[in-house]
Motif scaffolding. Structure first.
Motif, PDB file in Angstrom:
ATOM      1  N   SER A  88       0.969  -1.224  -0.058  1.00 13.87           N
ATOM      2  CA  SER A  88       0.066  -0.158   0.133  1.00 13.87           C
ATOM      3  C   SER A  88       0.960   1.159   0.051  1.00 13.87           C
ATOM      4  N   LYS A  89       0.470   2.142  -0.908  1.00 16.86           N
ATOM      5  CA  LYS A  89       1.304   3.415  -1.213  1.00 16.86           C
ATOM      6  C   LYS A  89       0.422   4.502  -1.138  1.00 16.86           C
ATOM      7  N   GLN A  90       0.977   5.857  -0.524  1.00 14.96           N
ATOM      8  CA  GLN A  90       0.403   7.139  -0.334  1.00 14.96           C
ATOM      9  C   GLN A  90       1.301   7.916  -1.384  1.00 14.96           C
ATOM     10  N   THR A  91       1.063   8.535  -2.444  1.00 12.24           N
ATOM     11  CA  THR A  91       1.835   8.970  -3.435  1.00 12.24           C
ATOM     12  C   THR A  91       1.570  10.556  -4.045  1.00 12.24           C
ATOM     13  N   THR A  92       2.372  11.205  -4.545  1.00 10.95           N
ATOM     14  CA  THR A  92       2.226  12.358  -5.287  1.00 10.95           C
ATOM     15  C   THR A  92       2.667  12.171  -6.663  1.00 10.95           C
ATOM     16  N   LEU A  93       2.269  12.844  -7.731  1.00 11.82           N
ATOM     17  CA  LEU A  93       3.011  12.999  -8.992  1.00 11.82           C
ATOM     18  C   LEU A  93       2.631  14.426  -9.551  1.00 11.82           C
ATOM     19  N   ASN A 117      -3.320   5.287  -1.000  1.00  8.88           N
ATOM     20  CA  ASN A 117      -3.261   3.750  -0.060  1.00  8.88           C
ATOM     21  C   ASN A 117      -3.726   2.694  -1.031  1.00  8.88           C
ATOM     22  N   SER A 118      -2.998   2.628  -2.275  1.00  7.87           N
ATOM     23  CA  SER A 118      -3.221   1.828  -3.337  1.00  7.87           C
ATOM     24  C   SER A 118      -2.079   0.653  -3.201  1.00  7.87           C
ATOM     25  N   THR A 119      -2.433  -0.431  -3.623  1.00 10.50           N
ATOM     26  CA  THR A 119      -1.370  -1.382  -3.738  1.00 10.50           C
ATOM     27  C   THR A 119      -1.029  -1.584  -5.207  1.00 10.50           C
ATOM     28  N   SER A 120      -1.438  -0.877  -6.106  1.00  9.18           N
ATOM     29  CA  SER A 120      -1.299  -0.801  -7.449  1.00  9.18           C
ATOM     30  C   SER A 120       0.449  -0.383  -7.690  1.00  9.18           C
ATOM     31  N   PHE A 121       0.758  -0.476  -8.896  1.00 10.85           N
ATOM     32  CA  PHE A 121       2.264   0.183  -9.121  1.00 10.85           C
ATOM     33  C   PHE A 121       1.902   1.499  -9.384  1.00 10.85           C
ATOM     34  N   GLN A 122       2.941   2.330  -8.888  1.00 13.87           N
ATOM     35  CA  GLN A 122       3.177   3.493  -9.053  1.00 13.87           C
ATOM     36  C   GLN A 122       4.083   4.157 -10.195  1.00 13.87           C
ATOM     37  N   TYR A 175       4.896   7.563   0.323  1.00 19.14           N
ATOM     38  CA  TYR A 175       5.630   6.428   1.323  1.00 19.14           C
ATOM     39  C   TYR A 175       4.839   4.964   0.998  1.00 19.14           C
ATOM     40  N   ALA A 176       5.725   4.080   1.558  1.00 21.82           N
ATOM     41  CA  ALA A 176       5.001   2.665   1.456  1.00 21.82           C
ATOM     42  C   ALA A 176       4.288   2.846   3.037  1.00 21.82           C
ATOM     43  N   ASN A 177       3.072   2.534   2.795  1.00 19.15           N
ATOM     44  CA  ASN A 177       2.185   2.628   4.223  1.00 19.15           C
ATOM     45  C   ASN A 177       2.483   1.537   5.033  1.00 19.15           C
ATOM     46  N   THR A 178       3.507   0.972   5.314  1.00 18.26           N
ATOM     47  CA  THR A 178       3.487  -0.367   6.133  1.00 18.26           C
ATOM     48  C   THR A 178       4.590  -0.127   6.993  1.00 18.26           C
TER      49      THR A 178
ATOM     50  N   SER B  90      12.963  29.833  -1.104  1.00 23.83           N
ATOM     51  CA  SER B  90      11.569  29.510  -1.923  1.00 23.83           C
ATOM     52  C   SER B  90      11.222  28.220  -1.581  1.00 23.83           C
ATOM     53  N   MET B  91       9.936  27.726  -1.470  1.00 22.93           N
ATOM     54  CA  MET B  91       9.348  26.661  -1.325  1.00 22.93           C
ATOM     55  C   MET B  91       8.103  26.253  -1.939  1.00 22.93           C
ATOM     56  N   PHE B  92       8.087  25.061  -2.416  1.00 21.40           N
ATOM     57  CA  PHE B  92       6.886  24.601  -3.032  1.00 21.40           C
ATOM     58  C   PHE B  92       6.771  23.179  -2.652  1.00 21.40           C
ATOM     59  N   ILE B  93       5.271  22.655  -2.634  1.00 24.88           N
ATOM     60  CA  ILE B  93       5.062  21.166  -2.274  1.00 24.88           C
ATOM     61  C   ILE B  93       4.194  20.515  -3.323  1.00 24.88           C
ATOM     62  N   ALA B  94       4.333  19.302  -3.351  1.00 23.67           N
ATOM     63  CA  ALA B  94       3.163  18.641  -3.824  1.00 23.67           C
ATOM     64  C   ALA B  94       2.544  17.510  -2.855  1.00 23.67           C
ATOM     65  N   GLY B  95       1.153  17.790  -2.535  1.00 22.17           N
ATOM     66  CA  GLY B  95       0.604  17.042  -1.699  1.00 22.17           C
ATOM     67  C   GLY B  95      -0.714  16.201  -1.843  1.00 22.17           C
ATOM     68  N   HIS B  96      -0.777  15.065  -1.132  1.00 21.00           N
ATOM     69  CA  HIS B  96      -1.935  14.200  -1.402  1.00 21.00           C
ATOM     70  C   HIS B  96      -2.587  13.574  -0.117  1.00 21.00           C
ATOM     71  N   LEU B  97      -3.724  13.634   0.046  1.00 17.78           N
ATOM     72  CA  LEU B  97      -4.565  13.231   1.310  1.00 17.78           C
ATOM     73  C   LEU B  97      -4.777  11.708   1.224  1.00 17.78           C
ATOM     74  N   GLU B  98      -4.594  10.976   2.315  1.00 19.67           N
ATOM     75  CA  GLU B  98      -4.780   9.567   2.136  1.00 19.67           C
ATOM     76  C   GLU B  98      -6.252   9.395   1.916  1.00 19.67           C
ATOM     77  N   ALA B  99      -7.242  10.177   2.252  1.00 18.93           N
ATOM     78  CA  ALA B  99      -8.616   9.985   2.013  1.00 18.93           C
ATOM     79  C   ALA B  99      -8.982  10.108   0.398  1.00 18.93           C
ATOM     80  N   ASP B 100      -7.935  10.752  -0.251  1.00 21.81           N
ATOM     81  CA  ASP B 100      -7.838  11.016  -1.615  1.00 21.81           C
ATOM     82  C   ASP B 100      -8.984  12.072  -2.170  1.00 21.81           C
TER      83      ASP B 100
END
Lengths: 205, 205
Positions: A88-93, A117-122, A175-178, B90-100
């Motif tokens: 399970s992974k929580q990611t950004t792109l 929080n998906s187990t799919s490939f990133q 992050y790998a959420n494990t 300077s600072m920037f971020i990419a973020g993603h909530l676990e709840a999606d």
């Protein structure tokens, strides 16, 4: 045989004393040849992916896909020595791009290529890996403390590539959420194979 | 005993003088409910001078003692007596909530500095989470700190679990706006302690 200089053991029992050599150690190189997957598994084929190092660095060199159609470069982790790549992974792109004729450019977050929080490939390199003979992508991925059984495991990647006369620069983190140790990492394309190129693994620390 | 090959000294006086890697480990500090972690040139075997053109700090499993706090750093030009060097950043971020339910790619106006002497944030956006498995990992590069002609630049990338369980990929960069040499760096959270984690310092030849 060992070697001692001025009271300091330089090497012994087949290994250099820690701290005397460089802090970035080459571990393994996998070269693609129409490969459906490229996998690094701790303990297999001389791969080390455990608590020997605090950080592992994967470098992507001249990776080239077997087919076009916007095939994406993907990554997943394993917590069971490569039996399953489904952590399970929580990611950004996010990415930037710029067309060769200068008519199009952008910086944008890619909702369709992150994971919640998906187990799919990133996706590490999404939206295009051209299969023209001179097209490829290169970059790196850092994986931090994969053997921790207390914390989640962070990764950061950056890849620049070419497709359809566009330059793409892709940034993924997460992050790998494990709290299980990560002991294998696999790379593949979303369609077709990795036609050519290599992936090198280094240990840092 | 030394070892000389073809006129080149490979090792002598207990250290390797040739064929060494270009990334050299200098110092590891491990947090244990630490209010600050400081690297001071000349103290506790730390080297932070003209020996290397670039210094790299690595952050592993940095865990705050409390939530809603940000990981930060500052530099010193007086051997660590004061951490208050003027910086523009300077600072920037990419973020993603676990709840999606939320994603973001934003410049962080609240986390940059305009000729400020305060500590620079290396994490932002919802602040750090303090759940038992939450942590921060990343890298900070600082260039040519001993230079007395130019300003001193830095670049950092961290990934961490932010409050409310965001994965945040954070980028900070800037320069210490001084022609004095930097000789110490300090890391801390905006409040409370660094509960656990490791910071490693490397020199790049």
């Amino acid at each position: 045989m060992g070697l001692i200089s001025n009271g300091t053991t330089i090497f012994d029992a087949g290994s250099l004393t820690a701290g005397l050599g460089g802090s970035m150690t080459f571990i393994k190189k996998l070269t693609a040849s129409t490969s459906s997957t490229l996998s690094f598994v701790d303990g297999a084929s001389s791969v080390v992916l455990d608590n020997t190092y605090n950080e592992y660095l994967f470098t992507f060199n001249n990776l080239h896909p077997s087919e076009n159609a916007h095939a994406n470069f993907l990554m997943n982790f394993s917590a069971d020595s490569g039996s399953n790549y489904n952590v399970s992974k929580q990611t950004t792109l996010f990415r930037t791009y710029h067309q060769e004729d200068g008519t199009s450019s952008s910086l944008l977050y890619q909702n369709e290529f992150d994971l919640a929080n998906s187990t799919s490939f990133q996706n590490l390199y999404a939206y295009g890996a051209g299969d023209d003979a001179d097209m490829c992508w290169g970059g790196y991925m850092m994986l931090f403390q994969p053997s921790s059984t207390t914390f989640v495991k962070h990764y950061s990647s950056n890849i620049s590539g070419t497709d359809g006369n566009y330059e793409h620069n892709h940034f993924s983190g997460g992050y790998a959420n494990t709290t299980s140790a990560i002991d294998a990492v696999q790379f593949k394309m979303s369609a077709g194979t990795i036609d050519a190129g290599d992936i090198c693994l280094y240990g840092i620390g | 005993m030394g070892l000389i090959s073809n006129g080149t000294t490979l090792l002598d006086a207990g250290s390797i003088s040739a064929a060494k890697g270009a990334l050299t480990h200098i110092k590891t500090l491990t947090a244990s409910s630490s209010s600050t972690l400081s690297f001071v040139d000349g103290a506790s075997s730390v080297v932070l001078d003209g020996t290397y053109k670039e210094y790299i700090f690595k952050f592993y499993d940095i865990h705050p003692s409390n939530a809603s706090t940000r990981f930060q750093f500052n530099g010193s030009i007086d051997g660590g007596s004061n951490y208050n060097v003027t910086k523009t950043t300077s600072m920037f971020i990419a973020g993603h909530l676990e709840a999606d339910t939320d994603t973001t790619l934003t410049y962080q106006t609240g986390d940059d500095l305009a000729q400020g002497t305060g500590f620079q944030d290396l994490a932002a956006y919802g602040d750090s989470d303090s759940a038992n498995d939450s942590c921060l990992a990343g890298t900070l590069h600082i260039f040519d700190i001993a230079n007395t002609t130019f300003v001193k630049h830095f670049m950092a990338r961290t990934n961490y679990v932010a409050h409310s369980y965001y994965s945040v990929d954070s980028y900070a960069a800037g320069y210490f706006n001084t022609t004095s040499a930097l000789d110490a760096f300090q890391f801390k959270f905006t409040s409370n302690n660094i509960d656990a984690g490791t910071i490693k310092l490397y020199g790049v030849t």
